[in-house]
Design an enzyme around this catalytic site. Sequence first.
Site, PDB file in Angstrom:
ATOM      1  N   HIS A 160       9.842  61.564  47.589  1.00  0.00           N
ATOM      2  CA  HIS A 160       8.664  60.975  48.204  1.00  0.00           C
ATOM      3  C   HIS A 160       8.812  60.860  49.711  1.00  0.00           C
ATOM      4  O   HIS A 160       8.193  59.999  50.344  1.00  0.00           O
ATOM      5  CB  HIS A 160       8.383  59.599  47.588  1.00  0.00           C
ATOM      6  CG  HIS A 160       8.001  59.662  46.155  1.00  0.00           C
ATOM      7  ND1 HIS A 160       6.701  59.778  45.724  1.00  0.00           N
ATOM      8  CD2 HIS A 160       8.766  59.663  45.031  1.00  0.00           C
ATOM      9  CE1 HIS A 160       6.675  59.827  44.405  1.00  0.00           C
ATOM     10  NE2 HIS A 160       7.923  59.765  43.963  1.00  0.00           N
ATOM     11  N   ARG A 190      43.063  27.361  55.491  1.00  0.00           N
ATOM     12  CA  ARG A 190      42.615  28.166  54.363  1.00  0.00           C
ATOM     13  C   ARG A 190      41.905  27.328  53.305  1.00  0.00           C
ATOM     14  O   ARG A 190      41.235  27.868  52.429  1.00  0.00           O
ATOM     15  CB  ARG A 190      43.823  28.872  53.718  1.00  0.00           C
ATOM     16  CG  ARG A 190      44.505  29.862  54.632  1.00  0.00           C
ATOM     17  CD  ARG A 190      45.898  30.218  54.127  1.00  0.00           C
ATOM     18  NE  ARG A 190      45.852  30.988  52.894  1.00  0.00           N
ATOM     19  CZ  ARG A 190      45.906  32.312  52.820  1.00  0.00           C
ATOM     20  NH1 ARG A 190      45.980  33.021  53.933  1.00  0.00           N
ATOM     21  NH2 ARG A 190      45.886  32.924  51.663  1.00  0.00           N
ATOM     22  N   CYS A 198      44.620  29.727  48.533  1.00  0.00           N
ATOM     23  CA  CYS A 198      45.932  29.117  48.357  1.00  0.00           C
ATOM     24  C   CYS A 198      46.928  29.706  49.349  1.00  0.00           C
ATOM     25  O   CYS A 198      46.777  30.821  49.831  1.00  0.00           O
ATOM     26  CB  CYS A 198      46.435  29.354  46.938  1.00  0.00           C
ATOM     27  SG  CYS A 198      45.311  28.802  45.647  1.00  0.00           S
ATOM     28  N   GLU A 226      22.917  48.228  51.778  1.00  0.00           N
ATOM     29  CA  GLU A 226      24.008  47.538  52.467  1.00  0.00           C
ATOM     30  C   GLU A 226      24.973  48.529  53.107  1.00  0.00           C
ATOM     31  O   GLU A 226      25.450  48.312  54.235  1.00  0.00           O
ATOM     32  CB  GLU A 226      24.746  46.625  51.488  1.00  0.00           C
ATOM     33  CG  GLU A 226      26.058  46.042  51.992  1.00  0.00           C
ATOM     34  CD  GLU A 226      25.910  45.113  53.178  1.00  0.00           C
ATOM     35  OE1 GLU A 226      26.942  44.669  53.709  1.00  0.00           O
ATOM     36  OE2 GLU A 226      24.765  44.819  53.605  1.00  0.00           O
ATOM     37  N   TRP A 276      44.256  25.709  45.939  1.00  0.00           N
ATOM     38  CA  TRP A 276      42.817  25.546  45.788  1.00  0.00           C
ATOM     39  C   TRP A 276      42.562  25.683  44.294  1.00  0.00           C
ATOM     40  O   TRP A 276      42.766  26.742  43.714  1.00  0.00           O
ATOM     41  CB  TRP A 276      42.081  26.629  46.566  1.00  0.00           C
ATOM     42  CG  TRP A 276      40.594  26.471  46.614  1.00  0.00           C
ATOM     43  CD1 TRP A 276      39.773  25.920  45.682  1.00  0.00           C
ATOM     44  CD2 TRP A 276      39.737  26.891  47.676  1.00  0.00           C
ATOM     45  NE1 TRP A 276      38.470  25.975  46.082  1.00  0.00           N
ATOM     46  CE2 TRP A 276      38.414  26.571  47.308  1.00  0.00           C
ATOM     47  CE3 TRP A 276      39.961  27.521  48.900  1.00  0.00           C
ATOM     48  CZ2 TRP A 276      37.319  26.852  48.116  1.00  0.00           C
ATOM     49  CZ3 TRP A 276      38.870  27.805  49.712  1.00  0.00           C
ATOM     50  CH2 TRP A 276      37.577  27.470  49.325  1.00  0.00           C
ATOM     51  N   GLU A 329      25.618  49.073  61.832  1.00  0.00           N
ATOM     52  CA  GLU A 329      26.083  47.905  62.586  1.00  0.00           C
ATOM     53  C   GLU A 329      27.305  48.202  63.441  1.00  0.00           C
ATOM     54  O   GLU A 329      27.374  47.767  64.601  1.00  0.00           O
ATOM     55  CB  GLU A 329      26.440  46.770  61.616  1.00  0.00           C
ATOM     56  CG  GLU A 329      25.289  45.988  61.066  1.00  0.00           C
ATOM     57  CD  GLU A 329      25.776  44.862  60.170  1.00  0.00           C
ATOM     58  OE1 GLU A 329      25.421  43.709  60.457  1.00  0.00           O
ATOM     59  OE2 GLU A 329      26.507  45.127  59.193  1.00  0.00           O
ATOM     60  N   LYS A 366      25.824  48.591  57.091  1.00  0.00           N
ATOM     61  CA  LYS A 366      27.180  48.463  57.618  1.00  0.00           C
ATOM     62  C   LYS A 366      27.498  49.608  58.583  1.00  0.00           C
ATOM     63  O   LYS A 366      28.093  49.397  59.631  1.00  0.00           O
ATOM     64  CB  LYS A 366      28.195  48.457  56.480  1.00  0.00           C
ATOM     65  CG  LYS A 366      28.345  47.142  55.774  1.00  0.00           C
ATOM     66  CD  LYS A 366      29.033  46.114  56.654  1.00  0.00           C
ATOM     67  CE  LYS A 366      28.727  44.707  56.163  1.00  0.00           C
ATOM     68  NZ  LYS A 366      27.358  44.267  56.475  1.00  0.00           N
ATOM     69  N   ASN A 426      49.255  32.618  43.850  1.00  0.00           N
ATOM     70  CA  ASN A 426      47.875  32.740  44.305  1.00  0.00           C
ATOM     71  C   ASN A 426      47.175  33.760  43.421  1.00  0.00           C
ATOM     72  O   ASN A 426      47.767  34.772  43.047  1.00  0.00           O
ATOM     73  CB  ASN A 426      47.801  33.257  45.757  1.00  0.00           C
ATOM     74  CG  ASN A 426      48.323  32.250  46.748  1.00  0.00           C
ATOM     75  OD1 ASN A 426      48.571  31.102  46.418  1.00  0.00           O
ATOM     76  ND2 ASN A 426      48.489  32.696  47.995  1.00  0.00           N
ATOM     77  N   GLY A 427      45.892  33.543  43.121  1.00  0.00           N
ATOM     78  CA  GLY A 427      45.131  34.542  42.389  1.00  0.00           C
ATOM     79  C   GLY A 427      44.766  34.088  40.986  1.00  0.00           C
ATOM     80  O   GLY A 427      44.752  32.891  40.677  1.00  0.00           O
ATOM     81  N   LYS A 463      27.289  36.783  65.172  1.00  0.00           N
ATOM     82  CA  LYS A 463      27.662  36.419  63.809  1.00  0.00           C
ATOM     83  C   LYS A 463      26.584  35.582  63.141  1.00  0.00           C
ATOM     84  O   LYS A 463      26.285  35.747  61.967  1.00  0.00           O
ATOM     85  CB  LYS A 463      28.988  35.639  63.835  1.00  0.00           C
ATOM     86  CG  LYS A 463      29.524  35.304  62.444  1.00  0.00           C
ATOM     87  CD  LYS A 463      29.843  36.567  61.666  1.00  0.00           C
ATOM     88  CE  LYS A 463      30.337  36.270  60.278  1.00  0.00           C
ATOM     89  NZ  LYS A 463      30.431  37.498  59.457  1.00  0.00           N
TER      90      LYS A 463
END
Length: 607
Positions: free
Chosen positions: A502, A27, A2, A479, A74, A486, A483, A98-99, A602
Site C-alpha cells: 500500500h 541500585r 541486587c 521501535e 532487592w 535517534e 532507535k 542475583n537474578g 532524556k
Amino acid sequence: MCGIVGIIGTEPVAPTILEALKRLEYRGYDSAGIATLSGGEIERRRAEGKLSNLERLLGEKPLEGTIGIGHTRWATHGAPTERNAHPHATDRVAIVHNGIIENFRELRERLTAGGATFATETDSEVIAHLVTHYLDEGMPAREAAAATIGELEGAFALGIIFRGDEDLMIGARQGSPLAVGYGDNAMYLGSDAFALAPMTNRVTFLEEGDRVEITRTSAVIHDAKGRIAKRPVKITDVSAALVDKGNHRHFMAKEIFEQPEVIGHTLTEYLDPLGDKLRASELPFDLAAVPRITIVACGTAYYAGLVAKYWFEKYARISVEVDIASEFRYREAALLEGGLAIFVSQSGETADTLAALHYCRSHGQKILSVVNVTESSIARASDAIMPTFAGPEIGVASTKAFTCQLATLAVLAVRVGLARGTISPDDERRIVRTLMEVPRHVAEALTSDQEIQALSAEIAKARDVLYLGRGHNYPIALEGALKLKEISYIHAEGYAAGELKHGPIALIDEEVPVVVIAPVDALFEKTISNMQEVIARGGHVVLIADREGIARAGEGLWAYIEVPAVDPLIAPIVNAIPVQLLAYHTAVSKGTDVDQPRNLAKSVTVE
C-alpha cells in the site's frame, strides 16, 4: 538491582565488604548481609532495611575472617525479611545470588525429598543446598560448584564460599553482570566494578556463561563449555561516571545488557513464582468494571502501549485505544465514564503525557501509571502506579525502561483478564511461568551481539532503512526504526508488513536494507510472503527470527539475526533486544554521540 561483593585477603574483610556494599546503594535494595569464614566456620550477619541496620549489627557482633561475601537484596522470591536476606547458607557453603532461578521448584522438591530442610521462601537457597548435596556425595568444592551451576536455569550471578577453605571463592554469571578485581595479596568479586573501585583498578569482566575460581593470588576462568578461558584485565578509572559503564563504551550498551536483571526484578515484583500466580495487591478501583482502556504515552513508551493493546485485547478481551499524548490532549477524545486510562513514562515528567492525564481525570477516568520514577509528577497525580524497577537509565535512547514497561504491561493485562474472568487459574499458571522465562531468553538474545556488530557496519552505509513486522511485533518494528533514527541519524521507518503493497514497496531497491521481524507464530507465513516481495525487488533483507523461522524463510536473505524460540506472549520483549543492538552498533560505526544524540533530551518536560 541486587549487589554482590566478595573478598579474599589477609585482613578482616567484613568492614571492607560493608563499605563496598554502600557504593551499591544506588541500585536499590531492601535487605543486606555478609558471610565470612571465621576459624573455617561460616558466620553470617543479615538485616532487613538499610545498610545502617547491618552496620549496627556488625558493631554489636563483629565478623572475623579474611574471606567473605556480601549482598544487597532487592526482594524477588520471598518477602524482604532478615530470614530471606542473603547470604544463604548450609553448614557447608554460603552463597549470594542475583537474578532468577527458573527451575528452583523442581530443584527444591528433589532436594527436599533427599532430606534438605529449607529455611527461606527464596529461589536462591536451592543453590546452597544443591552445592551441599554434591559435597556430601564426595565431590571437591570446585566440582560441586560446577555441577550445581550446570543445573541452574535462568539468569544469575553467583558468589560461593566453602566451610574450611579460606582460599577459595567461586563466581559465575549467566545474564547478570559480574567482575573480578585483582589486588595486592587480595582478590575481589563484584556485580558492579564501581563497588570495587576503592580497592583495585584492575578488573576482569566475566563473559556470558563464565565461571571463575578465585584464590588469594589468582583467578582461573572457565567458559560456558568448561574450558579455561583468558579474559583481559582492564585498568579502570576510579571515577563513578566512568566505572559505572562497566565493560562498555557507552551507558546505552550497559543498559541494554542490564535487561535480563532489571526485567527479572520487575517481573518478580508482580509475580509469585512459588505459587505460579500474580502477587496479591489492591487497586483503588475495580478492574472488572472498567468498560474500556485508554493508553497514552510518547515516543518509545507509546510503542510499549501499542504492544500492550494486543495483550489486553487478546487476554482480557477488552477494547483498548492507544494514543500519542501530544495528539490526545488536543482532539477532545470521547471517553466512557469509569474507563481506565494508563499512562506510560520512563521519567514520569513528560509534559504532554501529564497534560493528557489531567484531561482524563477531568473526564471521569481511573488513572494508572507505569513509571520508572515513583516520586515523579505523573506518579503523584495517579490513582495507582505500577513501577518498572529498571533503575536509572542514563542513555537518552530508552532500552531497559522500554522492556520493563513491556513486562509490567504484560502483567497488568493478565491482571485485568483475571478480574474479567477471561483468564482461568490454569491460564494464569502457564502465563506466569512463561513470563518468568523472559530474563533467560533476553540473555540468550544478547549473545548475538558480535554478529550484530559486524552487520551494523554495513547498515551504517545506508541512507534509508525499513522495518517490517506483524501483530505485536509491528510495534517492535516501529521501535527499531525509532532507535536507528535517534542515535545513528539514518532515516528509518517501521511498517506493518501487510501494508507493504500500500505504498512502502515503492521505496525498495538494492540500496535499502529491510529489517523483517518474523518469529514463527500464527502470522509467520504471511510476513515471510511480504519479505519475499522485498527480495524479489532487490531489497537487502535482514531477518530477525528463531532458528525454525530462519530455516523456513527460504533463499535470498542478505543477513539474519537468530533469537530464541519463545511463547508469542513474550516475543515482543525478546525481539526488542536485536533492534536495540542493531541501532547501537550502527551508531557506533557512524561515530555519533550514542548516549546524548543531537537535539534530544532524556525527559521532555516542555511541550
